[in-house]
Design an enzyme around this catalytic site. Structure first.
Site, PDB file in Angstrom:
ATOM      1  N   ASP A 169       0.811  -1.220   0.000  1.00  0.00           N
ATOM      2  CA  ASP A 169       0.000   0.000   0.000  1.00  0.00           C
ATOM      3  C   ASP A 169       0.843   1.268   0.000  1.00  0.00           C
ATOM      4  O   ASP A 169       0.291   2.375  -0.064  1.00  0.00           O
ATOM      5  CB  ASP A 169      -0.925   0.011   1.223  1.00  0.00           C
ATOM      6  N   ASP A 170       2.150   1.121   0.067  1.00  0.00           N
ATOM      7  CA  ASP A 170       3.029   2.289   0.135  1.00  0.00           C
ATOM      8  C   ASP A 170       3.105   2.973  -1.234  1.00  0.00           C
ATOM      9  O   ASP A 170       3.422   2.335  -2.251  1.00  0.00           O
ATOM     10  CB  ASP A 170       4.432   1.855   0.581  1.00  0.00           C
TER      11      ASP A 170
END
Length: 249
Positions: A169-170
């Site tokens: 999700d970064d």
């Protein structure tokens, strides 16, 4: 500690595109910060959320300054720095006092919840954390207000030195992947997770190199022109041309 040489050899062998980023970036400089407790690392992470580094550092210093009786100093890679307040000190401080450091109400409530959960044992010690799996830590710490999966993944990589964490999700990791593969859009987390299976057991090191790729100005995503870095001679010529255009006739 992760064997970065072995990690880079493995990653280059299973992913030639990532291998080119590894060659460009040089040796991996990913090192865990061993001086902080889990509570302190999470406290700092909460303060830094959604802020640029300079603003977050200023607020962090103000939070520490709220407790002049706390004379603890810790040695980090940046040198000696002031220590964080203890959970007891956080809970004893009024909401107004904490907010005066520049904390939003949401962050103030989050660090108070973190402090309470550090005291009741929800937040483990470093020794306890080393005996827990990645998923066990994520599940345990996700109960803390303001702490989600991404925050715990950063803790796993940068504080505990876990070698095989892929933070899908970064934004920076997704951007780096898109640039490496010349994509027009960021990959979906599920797509990145599936592709990253080939990087096991060194996905944390893969993340570090994807962050480096995201920073490369001459490595654009598909459809975006690369930002050219002009040579000194070209810059001088350009400056001369601009001067000639503004010189009176």
């Amino acid at each position: 500690m992760t064997d970065h040489t072995a990690a880079c050899e493995h990653l280059s062998g299973v992913d030639r595109k990532l291998g080119r980023i590894i060659t460009r970036s040089g040796p991996c400089r990913l090192r865990p910060e061993n001086s902080q407790s889990i509570f302190e690392a999470l406290l700092e992470s909460i303060i830094y959320q959604q802020l640029n580094g300079k603003v977050a550092a200023t607020i962090t210093a103000r939070v520490k300054a709220l407790f002049p009786e706390n004379t603890k100093r810790i040695r980090t890679r940046r040198g000696l720095v002031d220590g964080f307040p203890s959970p007891e000190q956080i809970l004893a401080a009024s909401e107004e006092r904490l907010r005066s450091a520049g904390l939003s109400r949401a962050k103030m409530l989050a660090i108070r919840d973190l402090a309470a959960k550090a005291l009741d044992g929800t937040v483990p010690t470093v020794k306890q954390a080393h005996r827990m799996s990645d998923e066990e830590l994520i599940e345990r710490l996700d109960s803390v207000r303001g702490v989600g999966r991404w925050t715990v993944e950063m803790l796993l990589i940068f504080r505990l030195g876990r070698p095989d964490v892929l933070a899908v999700d970064d934004y920076g990791i997704r951007k780096g992947f898109a640039k490496v593969h010349k994509l027009r859009e960021l990959p979906k987390p599920k797509e990145l997770l599936a592709y990253g299976e080939r990087w096991r057991p060194y996905r944390s090191v893969a993340c570090w190199y994807l962050w480096r790729a995201a920073e490369m100005k001459d490595l654009p995503m598909a459809g975006a022109a690369p930002r050219e870095t002009a040579s000194p001679a070209k810059r001088a010529l350009s400056a001369g041309n601009k001067k000639s255009r503004t010189r009176p006739k």
